[in-house]
Enzyme design. Structure first.
Site, PDB file in Angstrom:
ATOM      1  N   ASP A 161       0.816  -1.206   0.000  1.00 25.16           N
ATOM      2  CA  ASP A 161       0.000   0.000   0.000  1.00 25.16           C
ATOM      3  C   ASP A 161       0.854   1.263   0.000  1.00 25.16           C
ATOM      4  O   ASP A 161       1.460   1.601   1.013  1.00 25.16           O
ATOM      5  CB  ASP A 161      -0.910  -0.012   1.218  1.00 25.16           C
ATOM      6  CG  ASP A 161      -1.865   1.166   1.250  1.00 25.16           C
ATOM      7  OD1 ASP A 161      -2.145   1.731   0.174  1.00 25.16           O
ATOM      8  OD2 ASP A 161      -2.327   1.528   2.350  1.00 25.16           O
ATOM      9  N   ASP A 197      -1.637   6.047  -6.004  1.00 26.71           N
ATOM     10  CA  ASP A 197      -2.017   5.102  -4.952  1.00 26.71           C
ATOM     11  C   ASP A 197      -2.172   3.698  -5.519  1.00 26.71           C
ATOM     12  O   ASP A 197      -3.000   3.465  -6.397  1.00 26.71           O
ATOM     13  CB  ASP A 197      -3.334   5.553  -4.304  1.00 26.71           C
ATOM     14  CG  ASP A 197      -3.846   4.548  -3.288  1.00 26.71           C
ATOM     15  OD1 ASP A 197      -3.022   3.970  -2.550  1.00 26.71           O
ATOM     16  OD2 ASP A 197      -5.063   4.335  -3.228  1.00 26.71           O
TER      17      ASP A 197
END
Length: 351
Positions: A104, A313
């Site tokens: 992440d 992201d």
């Protein structure tokens, strides 16, 4: 097969926690680990009963959920719930204990569920036990490390045993609480001792039982990238292939010299630092072209001091933009598409 998307993060970050001692020389020259798309047949999250349309729908839901978290400016938590799109295999402790973790770039802390579980969500795999590791050590409350983590991971000290603790909550009422510790983390055959991790003893909400941890790859002080620091030259890159790609077309996450992307067709854009939100990788989107029409992007800035306007992201499938810009973009696309009628999304996620 669709072309893979390659993103390179070349960041100059300093580790404020002087806890890392690298003993494996292999890392200095760079190394690579595999990434598994959560919807591929190699993923523990894979559900063979789901249709392609259902997988797309679920991906949209995860993207919108993350967008809502980012819109809060990270005030609630610098961590992410288990909705990331790519997974990686890591190990914690000595001897190494396998963890299926979410890669992440939108969060920092490396964390997993830990025994004893006072209130843990159901996890299919075995839960990490600190008592079974000879290298696990909690971070004491009276330490500079605990103090420096107060803002970034919400560390605090309220227990009688003097252990530095963390707590994070989410908009969907999910939460994770536990101890801040240092532990050996292993990627492939490369071992990194004294890495700062979160050992969660109280975790509940919408976390999936098929996952057991998160590896934060953001720009904050406790992310994997920052803790590896000068040993990888502050460099990492990832190459993402579609979940529908052939099995041999593996997504990869590379560090150090192995992360350098070069050759014909390579383009770069600068990352724009924002001290108010060091976790996020921010870039400046100037415009989107549809045919011969160029649509300037005038979105608001991401943070308080950054001139950037969009976040990169790894856990978000969609490219999300403000409504006014989307309206212009949609109209431009419609003007280029002929021979078909516009339809609405029956699930109501898209316009």
């Amino acid at each position: 097969m669709a072309s893979p998307i390659t993103t390179t993060m070349a960041v100059s970050l300093s580790l404020t926690l002087t806890l890392l001692t690298l003993v494996n020389a292999e890392a200095a020259g760079g190394f690579t680990v595999d990434l598994v798309h959560r919807d591929s047949s190699s993923s523990p999250f894979y559900d063979p009963l789901e249709t392609p349309a259902q997988r797309i729908r679920n991906s949209l839901k995860r993207s919108f959920s993350r967008a809502q978290r980012f819109s809060r400016g990270g005030a609630d938590s610098p961590l992410a719930a288990s909705d990331g799109e790519y997974l990686m295999n890591i190990s914690l402790g000595t001897p190494p204990f396998p963890i299926v973790a979410i890669a992440d770039t939108g969060s920092d802390l490396i964390w997993t569920q830990c025994k004893p579980c006072t209130n843990c969500y159901k996890q299919n795999a075995a839960v990490f036990s600190p008592n079974s590791s000879s290298t696990y050590k909690t971070v004491p409350c009276q330490s500079s490390a605990c103090d420096s983590l107060q803002i970034e991971v919400g560390s605090y000290c309220s227990s009688n045993d003097g252990v530095c603790q963390y707590e994070a909550s989410y908009g969907d009422q999910s939460h994770t609480k536990g101890d801040i510790a240092v532990e050996t983390l292993t990627l492939g055959s490369t071992a990194f001792p004294k890495m700062v991790i979160g050992c969660g003893h109280d975790n509940a909400g919408t976390f999936s039982p098929k996952g057991s941890g998160i590896v934060g790859l953001g720009g904050g002080s406790v992310s994997l990238v920052t803790q590896l620091g000068p040993h990888i030259g502050g460099k990492f890159s990832y190459c993402l292939v579609p979940s529908s790609a052939a099995a041999e077309a593996t997504s990869t996450l590379s560090f150090g010299q192995s992360a350098v992307v070069s050759g014909n067709g390579v383009a770069t854009t600068p990352l724009i630092p924002d001290p108010s939100q060091p976790t996020f990788y921010v870039v400046q989107l100037e415009a989107v072209s549809v045919g011969s029409k160029k649509i300037p992007f005038h979105g608001s800035t991401v943070g308080e001091t950054s001139s950037g306007n969009i976040i990169v992201d790894s856990g978000t499938t969609l490219t999300l933009v403000p409504t006014d810009f989307f309206t212009q973009l949609s109209s431009a696309v419609e003007s280029q598409v002929t021979g078909s009628n516009k339809t609405t999304d029956p699930q109501g996620y898209l316009c």
